[in-house]
Design a protein around this motif. Structure first.
Motif, PDB file in Angstrom:
ATOM      1  N   LEU A  87       0.832  -1.205   0.000  1.00 44.70           N
ATOM      2  CA  LEU A  87       0.000   0.000   0.000  1.00 44.70           C
ATOM      3  C   LEU A  87       0.866   1.254   0.000  1.00 44.70           C
ATOM      4  O   LEU A  87       1.710   1.441   0.876  1.00 44.70           O
ATOM      5  N   ASP A  88       0.631   2.126  -0.982  1.00 47.23           N
ATOM      6  CA  ASP A  88       1.282   3.433  -1.022  1.00 47.23           C
ATOM      7  C   ASP A  88       0.483   4.365  -0.111  1.00 47.23           C
ATOM      8  O   ASP A  88      -0.698   4.637  -0.366  1.00 47.23           O
ATOM      9  N   LEU A  89       1.100   4.840   0.953  1.00 46.25           N
ATOM     10  CA  LEU A  89       0.417   5.704   1.919  1.00 46.25           C
ATOM     11  C   LEU A  89       0.304   7.149   1.443  1.00 46.25           C
ATOM     12  O   LEU A  89      -0.375   7.950   2.082  1.00 46.25           O
ATOM     13  N   GLY A  90       0.955   7.483   0.335  1.00 49.87           N
ATOM     14  CA  GLY A  90       0.913   8.840  -0.193  1.00 49.87           C
ATOM     15  C   GLY A  90      -0.518   9.283  -0.460  1.00 49.87           C
ATOM     16  O   GLY A  90      -1.302   8.565  -1.052  1.00 49.87           O
ATOM     17  N   GLY A  91      -0.848  10.456   0.014  1.00 49.22           N
ATOM     18  CA  GLY A  91      -2.173  11.027  -0.216  1.00 49.22           C
ATOM     19  C   GLY A  91      -3.213  10.631   0.811  1.00 49.22           C
ATOM     20  O   GLY A  91      -4.302  11.206   0.847  1.00 49.22           O
ATOM     21  N   LEU A  92      -2.914   9.661   1.656  1.00 49.03           N
ATOM     22  CA  LEU A  92      -3.862   9.282   2.708  1.00 49.03           C
ATOM     23  C   LEU A  92      -3.685  10.264   3.862  1.00 49.03           C
ATOM     24  O   LEU A  92      -2.561  10.499   4.322  1.00 49.03           O
ATOM     25  N   ARG A  93      -4.796  10.859   4.317  1.00 48.24           N
ATOM     26  CA  ARG A  93      -4.692  11.957   5.278  1.00 48.24           C
ATOM     27  C   ARG A  93      -5.429  11.730   6.588  1.00 48.24           C
ATOM     28  O   ARG A  93      -5.362  12.566   7.472  1.00 48.24           O
ATOM     29  N   SER A  94      -6.136  10.604   6.702  1.00 46.73           N
ATOM     30  CA  SER A  94      -6.859  10.388   7.954  1.00 46.73           C
ATOM     31  C   SER A  94      -7.208   8.918   8.133  1.00 46.73           C
ATOM     32  O   SER A  94      -7.155   8.126   7.194  1.00 46.73           O
ATOM     33  N   VAL A  95      -7.545   8.593   9.364  1.00 47.13           N
ATOM     34  CA  VAL A  95      -8.129   7.293   9.691  1.00 47.13           C
ATOM     35  C   VAL A  95      -9.536   7.586  10.171  1.00 47.13           C
ATOM     36  O   VAL A  95      -9.789   8.614  10.817  1.00 47.13           O
ATOM     37  N   VAL A  96     -10.480   6.711   9.822  1.00 53.35           N
ATOM     38  CA  VAL A  96     -11.878   6.939  10.186  1.00 53.35           C
ATOM     39  C   VAL A  96     -12.490   5.650  10.721  1.00 53.35           C
ATOM     40  O   VAL A  96     -12.178   4.564  10.239  1.00 53.35           O
ATOM     41  N   ILE A  97     -13.317   5.800  11.754  1.00 57.96           N
ATOM     42  CA  ILE A  97     -14.158   4.701  12.213  1.00 57.96           C
ATOM     43  C   ILE A  97     -15.458   4.871  11.419  1.00 57.96           C
ATOM     44  O   ILE A  97     -16.186   5.848  11.605  1.00 57.96           O
ATOM     45  N   TRP A  98     -15.711   3.943  10.515  1.00 56.97           N
ATOM     46  CA  TRP A  98     -16.772   4.080   9.510  1.00 56.97           C
ATOM     47  C   TRP A  98     -17.886   3.072   9.756  1.00 56.97           C
ATOM     48  O   TRP A  98     -17.646   1.882   9.922  1.00 56.97           O
ATOM     49  N   CYS A  99     -19.122   3.565   9.763  1.00 56.04           N
ATOM     50  CA  CYS A  99     -20.296   2.694   9.861  1.00 56.04           C
ATOM     51  C   CYS A  99     -20.762   2.380   8.445  1.00 56.04           C
ATOM     52  O   CYS A  99     -21.323   3.246   7.761  1.00 56.04           O
ATOM     53  N   ASP A 100     -20.493   1.152   8.018  1.00 52.79           N
ATOM     54  CA  ASP A 100     -20.845   0.744   6.658  1.00 52.79           C
ATOM     55  C   ASP A 100     -22.357   0.664   6.453  1.00 52.79           C
ATOM     56  O   ASP A 100     -22.850   0.898   5.359  1.00 52.79           O
ATOM     57  N   ARG A 101     -23.087   0.332   7.474  1.00 54.04           N
ATOM     58  CA  ARG A 101     -24.536   0.191   7.352  1.00 54.04           C
ATOM     59  C   ARG A 101     -25.193   1.520   6.986  1.00 54.04           C
ATOM     60  O   ARG A 101     -26.107   1.576   6.180  1.00 54.04           O
ATOM     61  N   PHE A 102     -24.737   2.618   7.619  1.00 56.37           N
ATOM     62  CA  PHE A 102     -25.386   3.910   7.401  1.00 56.37           C
ATOM     63  C   PHE A 102     -24.501   4.931   6.687  1.00 56.37           C
ATOM     64  O   PHE A 102     -24.892   6.078   6.531  1.00 56.37           O
ATOM     65  N   ASN A 103     -23.301   4.506   6.256  1.00 60.63           N
ATOM     66  CA  ASN A 103     -22.386   5.389   5.528  1.00 60.63           C
ATOM     67  C   ASN A 103     -22.108   6.691   6.260  1.00 60.63           C
ATOM     68  O   ASN A 103     -22.241   7.781   5.693  1.00 60.63           O
ATOM     69  N   VAL A 104     -21.688   6.564   7.517  1.00 60.84           N
ATOM     70  CA  VAL A 104     -21.318   7.737   8.311  1.00 60.84           C
ATOM     71  C   VAL A 104     -20.056   7.441   9.101  1.00 60.84           C
ATOM     72  O   VAL A 104     -19.738   6.297   9.402  1.00 60.84           O
ATOM     73  N   ALA A 105     -19.338   8.505   9.425  1.00 63.09           N
ATOM     74  CA  ALA A 105     -18.139   8.401  10.248  1.00 63.09           C
ATOM     75  C   ALA A 105     -18.513   8.604  11.705  1.00 63.09           C
ATOM     76  O   ALA A 105     -19.188   9.567  12.045  1.00 63.09           O
TER      77      ALA A 105
END
Length: 180
Positions: free
Chosen positions: A154-172
């Motif tokens: 994985l190229d980490l370039g351009g990645l700027r954050s980590v998120v806890i993501w709820c896939d069911r409702f598409n929200v952080a």
């Protein structure tokens, strides 16, 4: 005539009651499945140690790393749900990388995942799936210390954050900035 009218009204009430039951029960079951309201009252804990990797000793190698190296670090900000803790991208002695969530404290929810993204942390909580995101796995627990392996290629370039993501409702639920 009054007895017949009373019987008809009773029959109509029973039919309406059955229709309501036949419709309401599946809607209730579907709602419970989708929203999982009991998760508002649950939490889980984990305390994983930072993985250790054997130090490779190669006398011709210019690389002299002797232990874990923090490549990026950021504090979580709350979004859809209260979230706190620290996210770190750590390179281990063998060159492998992990995302370390330290002192994480958050809410439980349906279908929570950990992603690295190209979006800035904070702000609109629905933006993270619009651009580049790299799923690292399901959230292991709502509280504590946990590690997620970052793919070697994985190229980490351009990645700027980590998120806890709820896939069911598409929200952080929460996110942390990472300067990679």
């Amino acid at each position: 005539m009054n007895q017949k009218a009373a019987r008809d009204r009773g029959s109509l009430r029973r039919r309406v009651a059955w229709i309501v039951i036949v419709v309401a029960v599946p809607v209730l079951v579907l709602g419970l499945w989708a929203f999982q309201p009991w998760k508002a009252f649950t939490s889980s804990n984990i305390d994983e140690a930072l993985p250790t990797a054997p130090v490779v000793t190669n006398s011709t190698a210019a690389d002299t790393r002797s232990g874990p190296e923090v490549l990026a670090e950021g504090r979580f900000v709350s979004q859809e749900h209260e979230t706190s803790g620290v996210a770190r991208v750590v390179r281990l002695a063998d060159g492998s990388r992990v995302l370390r969530l330290a002192e994480l404290a958050g809410s439980d929810g349906p279908d929570l995942h950990v992603w690295l993204t190209d979006q800035e942390a904070g702000g609109d909580w629905f933006k993270y799936d619009d651009g580049r995101h790299v799923p690292l796995g399901k959230l292991k627990a709502t509280h504590g210390n946990q590690n997620y392996e970052i793919p070697a290629d994985l190229d980490l370039g351009g990645l700027r954050s980590v998120v806890i993501w709820c896939d069911r409702f598409n929200v952080a639920f929460g996110s942390a900035p990472l300067a990679l």
